[in-house]
Scaffold this motif. Structure first.
Motif, PDB file in Angstrom:
ATOM      1  N   ASN A 485       0.851  -1.533  -0.003  1.00 46.94           N
ATOM      2  CA  ASN A 485       0.225   0.080   0.026  1.00 46.94           C
ATOM      3  C   ASN A 485       0.796   1.053   0.138  1.00 46.94           C
ATOM      4  N   ASN A 486       1.626   1.196   0.315  1.00 49.48           N
ATOM      5  CA  ASN A 486       2.711   2.179   0.781  1.00 49.48           C
ATOM      6  C   ASN A 486       3.490   2.496  -0.467  1.00 49.48           C
ATOM      7  N   ALA A 487       3.534   1.441  -0.968  1.00 47.86           N
ATOM      8  CA  ALA A 487       4.379   1.514  -2.256  1.00 47.86           C
ATOM      9  C   ALA A 487       3.464   1.589  -3.557  1.00 47.86           C
ATOM     10  N   ILE A 488       2.097   1.126  -3.552  1.00 46.04           N
ATOM     11  CA  ILE A 488       1.929   2.276  -4.543  1.00 46.04           C
ATOM     12  C   ILE A 488       1.031   3.669  -4.017  1.00 46.04           C
ATOM     13  N   ALA A 489       0.912   4.203  -2.965  1.00 40.78           N
ATOM     14  CA  ALA A 489       0.391   5.782  -2.268  1.00 40.78           C
ATOM     15  C   ALA A 489       1.996   6.418  -2.779  1.00 40.78           C
ATOM     16  N   TYR A 490       3.694   5.744  -2.868  1.00 45.28           N
ATOM     17  CA  TYR A 490       4.041   6.747  -2.962  1.00 45.28           C
ATOM     18  C   TYR A 490       5.266   6.482  -4.442  1.00 45.28           C
ATOM     19  N   THR A 491       4.096   5.914  -5.419  1.00 44.81           N
ATOM     20  CA  THR A 491       4.536   6.529  -6.613  1.00 44.81           C
ATOM     21  C   THR A 491       3.868   6.741  -7.687  1.00 44.81           C
ATOM     22  N   PRO A 492       4.643   6.956  -8.155  1.00 46.12           N
ATOM     23  CA  PRO A 492       3.616   8.001  -9.053  1.00 46.12           C
ATOM     24  C   PRO A 492       2.614   7.241 -10.231  1.00 46.12           C
ATOM     25  N   ALA A 493       1.358   7.669 -10.819  1.00 46.16           N
ATOM     26  CA  ALA A 493       1.219   7.254 -11.945  1.00 46.16           C
ATOM     27  C   ALA A 493       1.742   6.578 -13.205  1.00 46.16           C
ATOM     28  N   GLY A 494       1.488   5.639 -13.264  1.00 45.51           N
ATOM     29  CA  GLY A 494       2.433   4.807 -14.647  1.00 45.51           C
ATOM     30  C   GLY A 494       3.889   4.728 -14.381  1.00 45.51           C
ATOM     31  N   GLY A 495       3.629   4.149 -13.089  1.00 46.20           N
ATOM     32  CA  GLY A 495       4.979   4.035 -12.531  1.00 46.20           C
ATOM     33  C   GLY A 495       4.703   1.463 -12.024  1.00 46.20           C
ATOM     34  N   ARG A 496       5.556   1.371 -11.203  1.00 51.58           N
ATOM     35  CA  ARG A 496       5.551  -0.138 -11.155  1.00 51.58           C
ATOM     36  C   ARG A 496       5.483  -0.673  -9.842  1.00 51.58           C
ATOM     37  N   VAL A 497       5.161  -1.250  -8.941  1.00 52.38           N
ATOM     38  CA  VAL A 497       5.119  -2.119  -8.294  1.00 52.38           C
ATOM     39  C   VAL A 497       5.391  -3.669  -8.253  1.00 52.38           C
ATOM     40  N   THR A 498       6.685  -3.980  -8.075  1.00 57.00           N
ATOM     41  CA  THR A 498       6.880  -5.567  -7.903  1.00 57.00           C
ATOM     42  C   THR A 498       7.104  -6.011  -6.751  1.00 57.00           C
ATOM     43  N   VAL A 499       6.792  -7.496  -5.997  1.00 57.28           N
ATOM     44  CA  VAL A 499       6.852  -8.230  -5.262  1.00 57.28           C
ATOM     45  C   VAL A 499       7.761  -9.162  -6.074  1.00 57.28           C
ATOM     46  N   SER A 500       8.608  -9.782  -4.842  1.00 49.77           N
ATOM     47  CA  SER A 500       9.648 -11.311  -5.836  1.00 49.77           C
ATOM     48  C   SER A 500      10.052 -11.539  -4.162  1.00 49.77           C
ATOM     49  N   ILE A 501       9.431 -13.174  -4.911  1.00 48.23           N
ATOM     50  CA  ILE A 501      10.511 -13.648  -3.305  1.00 48.23           C
ATOM     51  C   ILE A 501      11.652 -14.875  -3.581  1.00 48.23           C
ATOM     52  N   GLU A 502      12.429 -14.780  -2.169  1.00 48.82           N
ATOM     53  CA  GLU A 502      13.732 -15.206  -2.913  1.00 48.82           C
ATOM     54  C   GLU A 502      14.281 -16.391  -1.670  1.00 48.82           C
ATOM     55  N   LYS A 503      14.497 -17.665  -2.389  1.00 50.97           N
ATOM     56  CA  LYS A 503      14.645 -18.623  -1.410  1.00 50.97           C
ATOM     57  C   LYS A 503      15.787 -18.873  -1.292  1.00 50.97           C
ATOM     58  N   ASP A 504      16.984 -18.923  -0.240  1.00 48.88           N
ATOM     59  CA  ASP A 504      17.513 -20.320  -1.118  1.00 48.88           C
ATOM     60  C   ASP A 504      18.142 -21.042   1.274  1.00 48.88           C
ATOM     61  N   ASP A 505      19.120 -21.100   0.824  1.00 45.77           N
ATOM     62  CA  ASP A 505      19.522 -22.580   1.512  1.00 45.77           C
ATOM     63  C   ASP A 505      19.972 -21.448   3.338  1.00 45.77           C
ATOM     64  N   LYS A 506      20.162 -20.549   3.120  1.00 41.75           N
ATOM     65  CA  LYS A 506      19.800 -19.411   4.657  1.00 41.75           C
ATOM     66  C   LYS A 506      18.632 -18.738   4.755  1.00 41.75           C
ATOM     67  N   GLN A 507      18.093 -18.159   3.786  1.00 36.53           N
ATOM     68  CA  GLN A 507      16.907 -17.027   3.753  1.00 36.53           C
ATOM     69  C   GLN A 507      15.833 -16.860   3.086  1.00 36.53           C
ATOM     70  N   LEU A 508      14.849 -16.909   3.516  1.00 41.51           N
ATOM     71  CA  LEU A 508      13.676 -16.401   2.820  1.00 41.51           C
ATOM     72  C   LEU A 508      13.673 -15.081   2.595  1.00 41.51           C
TER      73      LEU A 508
END
Length: 587
Positions: A485-508
């Motif tokens: 919600n914060n990312a959408i609120a502080y991104t101007p029109a025509g922008g982009r918000v991306t959510v990505s998941i990374e998983k390895d042997d140490k962290q998620l």
């Protein structure tokens, strides 16, 4: 201790030698005199016996001469007979080798002596003894017995040899007994001395044997008692020193000890860590040369001059930061009012000052945030009551604004309640197995309409086909709703918000990236504070309460995770939530 034993033995040997030497001289003289008196007495008896024998004998008979020579051989002495005038009448002429003239002269000298009848010839080492003889009550002459003294001297030599041998044996026997007695008494003393030297060096574990019950045994026993007492005292002192050292080194406040001359003699680890200093730059230096802060120097000087306790709050620069310290200084006065020095304690109250400032900011921000919607609601309500309510269009417009401000006020109060609940010590999560993909899909569906209204592309990617973890479903949704919600609120029109998941042997890791306005580097450390806004005008227009990131931080930490931020002004911001790998659940 070997020197002591040597001196004792040397003194003992000197005493023994002196006593034996004196005793030898005394015995030698006594034996020599006794033997000389015995020889003299024997000669006197033999001469008198010979005189008696000659009373009835004829001097001219050949048998008498033979008998005299036989008697001479028996006595081992030379027999000379002279008349009253000293004329030689008979002489055996044996055992004594001397010139005849000298022999006659000695006889004449002997006969002229009235007080004694004995004479010694020193040159030839001869012994002469004269006795008168009688016949028919008439003195006819003198019988002179002479013999060499070497026989007496030989006896004297034998006496001295015997004395020397006897006294030597006595010397060695006494010496052995003295050495044994000396060792018997000096060995415990040597052992006690060694133990005393070890005690003097600080080795309080040294002990001596207690094998006797005399004075040396009492000495050994006393030394052992002393060693045990010293060892116990040192152990207690070391224990107290260790406790004091551990207390000083591990106390949370910085401590400086200054002696009576003004030299710094001690500092603890907390002070070194507070001011990031090298101890060699402080210890054994004068305080006004070591301290870089004038305020601290002035405080120490005040204590030196007034001899009273001083407590001050100081703002001191430490590196690139400025920290608040409560400094407490007190003089050290001995039992006899002797000045010992000063103790200065530094309490770091920077966090307390920050918390106090945060409390003040929180009160001010809450008051401000509540005042705005309440003022709007009150203003529009008063306007409606003044007559605007009769205009249907104005009434609907004002009521819409009142509803919007009420919802904003409700959201603010709800966020405050949530934050207060999360910060409580008894706050717990309803942990269950959660599919993180499903959580993010639901959140994106909820916020997709808002993103479409601003023409913002909202997407989600993952490098893990399956991503289950232990967590609270409702709270995880709350985390990502706030971030997206914060990312959408502080991104101007025509922008982009991306959510990505990374998983390895140490962290998620879950990244929420936008192409918004970005955050300046100096503001990043404060974005998780309550009511802090990067762009206050835009954030207030977006309907935010300023509590979302504070709630996110607490919820992430409740899941034993961390959150980090990377941002560049005008380019965008990326929030990354890190979960430990042990929070994940494999398929």
């Amino acid at each position: 201790m070997n020197k002591f034993r040597s001196r004792l033995l040397l003194g003992l040997i000197s005493v023994i030698l002196s006593v034996l030497f004196g005793l030898g001289l005394l015995l030698g003289q006594l034996f020599q005199k006794f033997y000389a008196d015995t020889v003299h007495e024997r000669m006197e008896k033999e001469a008198k016996l010979l005189a008696l024998y000659m009373e009835n004998k004829s001097l001219q008979s050949s048998s008498f001469e033979q008998k005299l020579r036989a008697i001479s051989d028996m006595l081992s002495a030379r027999i000379t007979i002279v008349d009253r005038d000293g004329k030689l009448m008979f002489d055996t002429n044996n055992y004594v080798s001397i010139d005849e003239k000298r022999h006659k002269k000695l006889i004449q000298t002997l006969l002229k002596q009235e007080d004694r009848s004995v004479i010694f010839e020193e040159e030839q080492d001869l012994y002469y003894y004269a006795v008168p003889f009688w016949q028919r009550d008439e003195q006819l002459g003198h019988i002179v017995l002479s013999l060499p003294i070497y026989a007496i001297e030989r006896v004297n030599e034998q006496i001295w040899i015997l004395l020397t041998f006897s006294l030597s044996i006595a010397f060695f026997i006494i010496l052995l007994l003295g050495i044994k007695i000396t060792n018997q008494y000096t060995k415990p003393i040597e052992t006690a001395t060694k133990v005393a030297m070890e005690l003097a060096r600080g080795n309080y574990k040294a002990r001596t044997y207690e094998s006797r019950e005399d004075e040396t045994g009492m000495l050994s026993q006393s030394l052992n008692i002393l060693a045990r007492n010293l060892q116990e005292m040192v152990r207690m002192q070391e224990m107290q020193q260790d406790r004091l050292r551990a207390l000083i080194e591990n106390m949370g406040s910085g401590l400086i000890l200054i002696d009576q001359r003004g030299y710094i003699s001690l500092m603890n680890r907390a002070y070194k860590e507070m001011f990031h200093i090298d101890p060699s730059d402080y210890v054994h230096r004068l305080y006004y040369e070591a301290f870089p802060h004038k305020e601290v120097i002035a405080l120490v000087e005040e204590i030196f001059m007034t001899e009273v306790n001083v407590r001050k709050q100081l703002l001191l620069p430490v590196g690139i930061e400025r920290k608040h310290f409560e400094v407490y200084g007190t003089p050290i006065i001995g039992t006899n009012d002797e000045w010992k020095g000063i103790i200065v304690v530094f309490h770091d109250i920077t966090e307390l000052k920050k918390l106090e400032q945060m409390r003040k900011d929180f009160v001010a921000n809450v008051s401000h945030e509540l005042k705005t919607p309440i003022t709007s609601i009150k203003g529009f309500a008063e306007t409606l009551l003044d007559g605007a309510m009769h205009d249907a269009q104005t009434l609907e417009y004002f009521l819409t604004i009142i509803l919007k401000e009420s919802e904003r006020l409700q959201h603010l109060i709800q966020d405050l309640l949530d934050l207060s609940k999360i910060e409580q010590q008894g706050f717990t999560l309803n942990v269950s197995v959660v599919d993180l993909h499903e959580v993010l899909k639901e959140v994106i569906v909820m916020l997709e309409a808002k993103a479409n209204d601003k023409q913002i592309a909202l997407s989600c990617t993952s490098n893990a086909p399956i991503c289950y973890m232990y967590g609270d479903l409702h709270r995880l949704k709350q985390i990502f709703i706030n971030l997206i919600n914060n990312a959408i609120a502080y991104t101007p029109a025509g922008g982009r918000v991306t959510v990505s998941i990374e998983k390895d042997d140490k962290q998620l890791r879950v990244h929420v990236s936008d192409t918004g306005i970005g955050i300046e580097q100096k503001e990043i450390p404060r974005i998780f504070e309550r009511f802090y806004r990067v762009d206050k005008a835009r954030s207030r227009n977006s309907g935010g309460t300023g509590l979302g990131l504070a709630i996110v931080k607490h919820l992430v930490e409740a899941h034993h995770g961390t959150i980090s931020v990377k941002s560049e002004v005008g380019v965008g911001t990326t929030f990354t939530v890190h979960f430990r790998i042990d929070a994940c659940l494999d398929e």
